[in-house]
Design a protein around this motif. Structure first.
Motif, PDB file in Angstrom:
ATOM      1  N   LYS A  52       1.511   5.083   2.015  1.00  0.00           N
ATOM      2  CA  LYS A  52       1.965   4.092   2.989  1.00  0.00           C
ATOM      3  C   LYS A  52       1.895   2.695   2.398  1.00  0.00           C
ATOM      4  N   GLU A  53       0.843   2.416   1.623  1.00  0.00           N
ATOM      5  CA  GLU A  53       0.678   1.097   1.026  1.00  0.00           C
ATOM      6  C   GLU A  53       1.834   0.775   0.078  1.00  0.00           C
ATOM      7  N   ALA A  54       2.245   1.755  -0.711  1.00  0.00           N
ATOM      8  CA  ALA A  54       3.372   1.554  -1.630  1.00  0.00           C
ATOM      9  C   ALA A  54       4.663   1.339  -0.848  1.00  0.00           C
ATOM     10  N   LEU A  55       4.820   2.059   0.247  1.00  0.00           N
ATOM     11  CA  LEU A  55       5.996   1.887   1.100  1.00  0.00           C
ATOM     12  C   LEU A  55       6.061   0.481   1.671  1.00  0.00           C
ATOM     13  N   VAL A  56       4.944  -0.022   2.144  1.00  0.00           N
ATOM     14  CA  VAL A  56       4.906  -1.366   2.744  1.00  0.00           C
ATOM     15  C   VAL A  56       5.250  -2.429   1.698  1.00  0.00           C
ATOM     16  N   ALA A  57       4.638  -2.335   0.514  1.00  0.00           N
ATOM     17  CA  ALA A  57       4.926  -3.314  -0.534  1.00  0.00           C
ATOM     18  C   ALA A  57       6.398  -3.281  -0.924  1.00  0.00           C
ATOM     19  N   ASP A 114      -4.497  -6.396   0.453  1.00  0.00           N
ATOM     20  CA  ASP A 114      -3.724  -5.390  -0.279  1.00  0.00           C
ATOM     21  C   ASP A 114      -3.125  -6.045  -1.520  1.00  0.00           C
ATOM     22  N   ASP A 115      -3.592  -5.638  -2.693  1.00  0.00           N
ATOM     23  CA  ASP A 115      -3.126  -6.261  -3.936  1.00  0.00           C
ATOM     24  C   ASP A 115      -1.642  -6.025  -4.184  1.00  0.00           C
TER      25      ASP A 115
END
Length: 213
Positions: A52-57, A114-115
């Motif tokens: 999900k984090e990769a999707l958001v970025a 979130d980096d």
């Protein structure tokens, strides 16, 4: 019906993610909700983006690049540099376009923790500064701007005026303009009764004029 290519599917997922963030906010974003918008399974979304984090970025990068594409086109017209700069600034402002500043404010907050998001926003910010800085330099070369503070700095240099020094001053000016716009955008969204779009536009025109005088 032929299957969609991976690149097309990714574009659809990113667009749907941006719509979901704009609609409900990043705090409550679920992969399942993004998938539902497209009639897909959550596992297919994860297949393309892993987390999900990769999707958001990636979604923020997608939205930001769309805005930058428009800004670059405005900056590349045959108009005088001063008008091109004004067109780009108006596009960046939270009025007069379909862009939603809610997702950017949401993203700034997420970037604190979130980096990946922070890196995305840093890259987008550098792109915007480059566009503004190049227009400022073009305006200086065409003598459309006085930019007296930059001239005074170069004249004080033992080596005389240099392109690098003017470029650095233009970068600083671009940074101040963007910081001013970002702050006003927050005010417009949270205090619309005291900062109207018309008031904001007048303030921005006056601020940019002072920066370039």
């Amino acid at each position: 019906m032929p299957r969609k290519s991976a690149s097309v599917r990714r574009e659809e997922i990113l667009a749907a993610t941006v719509e979901e963030i704009e609609s409900t906010g990043l705090r409550t974003l679920r992969v399942a909700d993004v998938a539902q918008r497209l009639g897909l399974s959550p596992s297919l979304v994860i297949y393309h983006f892993v987390t999900k984090e990769a999707l958001v970025a990636a979604a923020f990068a997608h939205a930001g690049e769309n805005d930058l594409y428009r800004a670059r086109r405005l900056a590349a017209t045959r108009k005088p540099a001063a008008q091109r700069l004004r067109d780009v600034v108006q596009w960046y402002m939270p009025s007069g376009s379909t862009r939603s500043w809610k997702i950017w404010i949401d993203g700034w907050s997420a970037g604190l923790f979130d980096d990946g998001v922070k890196s995305t926003f840093s890259s987008l910010d550098r792109e915007w500064k480059t566009i503004l800085s190049e227009l400022i330099v073009a305006g200086l070369e065409a003598k459309e701007f006085r930019f007296s503070h930059a001239r005074e700095a170069t004249e004080a240099s033992a080596n005389g005026p240099t392109g690098a020094t003017v470029s650095e001053m233009a970068d600083d000016c671009a940074t101040r303009i963007l910081a001013y716009l970002d702050g006003l955008a927050v005010q417009l969204i949270f205090n619309p009764e005291s900062v109207t779009p018309a008031t904001l536009a007048n303030w921005v025109d006056a601020f940019v004029a002072r920066e370039l005088d």
